[in-house]
Scaffold this active site. Structure first.
Site, PDB file in Angstrom:
ATOM      1  N   ASN A 155      29.096 -69.847  59.428  1.00 56.45           N
ATOM      2  CA  ASN A 155      28.301 -68.779  58.825  1.00 56.45           C
ATOM      3  C   ASN A 155      27.697 -69.161  57.479  1.00 56.45           C
ATOM      4  OD1 ASN A 155      31.280 -68.558  58.765  1.00 56.45           O
ATOM      5  ND2 ASN A 155      30.899 -67.158  57.073  1.00 56.45           N
ATOM      6  N   GLN A 185      28.404 -66.325  64.887  1.00 55.33           N
ATOM      7  CA  GLN A 185      27.092 -66.731  64.358  1.00 55.33           C
ATOM      8  C   GLN A 185      26.184 -67.277  65.446  1.00 55.33           C
ATOM      9  OE1 GLN A 185      25.570 -66.327  61.438  1.00 55.33           O
ATOM     10  NE2 GLN A 185      27.324 -65.242  60.579  1.00 55.33           N
ATOM     11  N   SER A 205      29.936 -60.725  68.044  1.00 57.95           N
ATOM     12  CA  SER A 205      29.780 -59.477  67.294  1.00 57.95           C
ATOM     13  C   SER A 205      28.333 -59.011  67.405  1.00 57.95           C
ATOM     14  CB  SER A 205      30.138 -59.727  65.828  1.00 57.95           C
ATOM     15  OG  SER A 205      29.934 -58.551  65.092  1.00 57.95           O
ATOM     16  N   GLY A 206      28.135 -57.743  67.792  1.00 63.09           N
ATOM     17  CA  GLY A 206      26.795 -57.232  68.067  1.00 63.09           C
ATOM     18  C   GLY A 206      25.824 -57.294  66.903  1.00 63.09           C
ATOM     19  N   THR A 243      39.483 -45.310  73.662  1.00 63.82           N
ATOM     20  CA  THR A 243      38.322 -44.874  74.446  1.00 63.82           C
ATOM     21  C   THR A 243      37.104 -45.694  74.043  1.00 63.82           C
ATOM     22  OG1 THR A 243      39.274 -42.683  74.573  1.00 63.82           O
ATOM     23  CG2 THR A 243      36.908 -42.858  75.033  1.00 63.82           C
ATOM     24  N   CYS A 331      30.941 -65.714  40.607  1.00 59.91           N
ATOM     25  CA  CYS A 331      31.620 -65.815  39.325  1.00 59.91           C
ATOM     26  C   CYS A 331      32.294 -64.477  39.070  1.00 59.91           C
ATOM     27  CB  CYS A 331      30.590 -66.122  38.250  1.00 59.91           C
ATOM     28  SG  CYS A 331      31.251 -67.197  37.002  1.00 59.91           S
TER      29      CYS A 331
END
Ligand code: PLP
Length: 392
Positions: A155, A185, A205-206, A243, A331
């Site tokens: 990523n 990714q 992941s959508g 569900t 930082c």
């Protein structure tokens, strides 16, 4: 106000209007519980089954090998903790191999198993481009290795890992050692044929490919032992209670299907704009270097270090110009924090702290790239003037 220039598509992507449209019936019309026997429930069940079938086509797997989850992090946790616990119960194996550049969803799941379940984890080093060597994986394997988990694409720096080669090396050594890949990714941009990848588990992941945030999936190859991590009802073959979120799952399926139907055009478009960013920045910003692999990298990912500049200040200045970007260095309260990925590349601190990640998407335009290239050189100069030199 003008639209921001969004160059952070590895963080998330906007929902595709076609995906949004496809989800609409599942709020006010087909709102039943897919486990209910009556009409409105059965209609929701049909939508769920249809989504699973369509996703299985893209992944080249069976529909019952798809488990829907709430996100990529959940998929990674289910894969790692679920497979590790199952292997420990079945064989007494308690060793895991992973890499130093994984997402925290993987690293922290492994650390949890070390701390709470007596597992040993080997964290593999990577080369200067962030690549894992399959020979290193083979060398790290032990008779009690339960699981190997190496991400498909990184990523932060976009580097693509040789997942198929790694899976082959693992299976030659021991067919019962499981292989997981975090493909979060890669989803939407790299091929996802699980047969060709040779993995047992794969997380998606959508929200990385124009579906909503809050929905993901785990591919679980038939016969793969897995201990469920969420107890309750028997949904998702008893592997993941709760569900199902029908509307989001429909969105996930439509988004994935569109991504691979339009794959060639999308890849060509994001890569062309990515190349413009890379060429433009390397030629106009002194001290800028590409991080990650020069060729084995995500088509949408341009990541750099800009020596002597502070990453966070670069982001704040870009934001003032209406440009969204990201960095692997921050930082926080005066202390420089460099991401574990940049650390794994063994870059000097002065270089690593100037990390800048730009990721293109299907909505990125040439005008967006022009805008970034027009303002970045002056921003870098300004930031360098106020960035103290690191000593030692
Ligand atoms: N794995 C990788 C490589 C990611 O980039 C991300 C999110 O950025 C995740 C896992 C987690 O996904 P999610 O945000 O859906 O939990």
């Amino acid at each position: 106000m003008t639209e921001p220039v969004y160059l952070d598509n590895a963080a998330t992507t906007p929902v595709d209007p076609r995906v949004f449209e496809a989800m609409q019936p599942y709020w006010l019309d087909v709102w039943g519980n897919p486990s209910s026997v009556y009409g409105v429930g059965r209609r929701a069940r049909r939508a769920l089954d249809d989504a699973r079938d369509r996703i299985a086509q893209v992944l080249n797997c069976r529909a019952n090998e798809i488990i829907f989850t709430s996100c990529g992090s959940e998929s990674d946790n289910l894969a790692i903790r679920g497979a590790a616990q199952a292997q420990a119960e079945l064989h007494g194996w308690k060793h895991i191999v992973t890499s130093r550049v994984e997402h925290h969803a993987v690293l922290h799941a492994c650390q949890w198993l070390e701390t709470h379940a007596g597992f040993e984890v080997t964290y593999l080093d990577v080369d200067e481009f962030g690549r894992v060597d399959p020979a290193d994986v083979a060398r790290a394997l032990r008779p009690d290795t339960a699981l190997v988990s190496v991400m498909y694409a990184n990523n932060e720096i976009g580097t693509i890992q040789p997942v198929a080669e790694i899976a082959r090396a693992v299976k030659v050594a021991n067919a019962s050692t499981l292989v997981h890949t975090d493909a979060v990714q890669a989803g939407g941009l790299l091929p996802l044929d699980v047969e060709q990848l040779g993995v047992d588990l794969l997380a998606l992941s959508g929200h990385k490919f124009y579906a909503p945030k809050g929905v993901g999936l785990l591919y679980v190859k038939r016969g793969t032992p897995l201990v469920h991590q969420l107890s309750g009802g028997g949904q998702e073959r008893g592997v993941r209670a709760g569900t199902e979120n029908v509307a989001y799952i429909v969105g996930l399926a439509v988004a994935l299907e569109l991504a691979y139907r339009e794959h060639a055009e999308r890849v060509a478009q994001v890569a062309r704009l990515r190349d413009r960013l890379v060429d433009g920045i390397l030629s106009s910003v002194d001290g800028a270097r590409l991080t990650g692999h020069p060729t084995e990298r995500m088509p949408n990912s341009a990541s750099f270090t800009i020596a002597g500049a502070d990453g966070e200040s670069l982001l704040l200045n870009l934001d003032q110009e209406g440009i969204c970007a990201s960095s692997g260095a921050a930082c926080t309260s005066g202390t420089l924090e460099i991401s574990h990925v940049l650390r794994a590349l063994r870059l000097p601190d002065d270089e690593a702290r100037g990390s800048l990640r730009l990721t293109t998407g299907v909505r990125t335009t040439d005008a967006d790239v022009d805008r970034l290239l027009a303002v970045l050189p002056a921003i870098v100069e300004r930031v360098r003037e106020v960035t103290p030199t690191l000593v030692g």
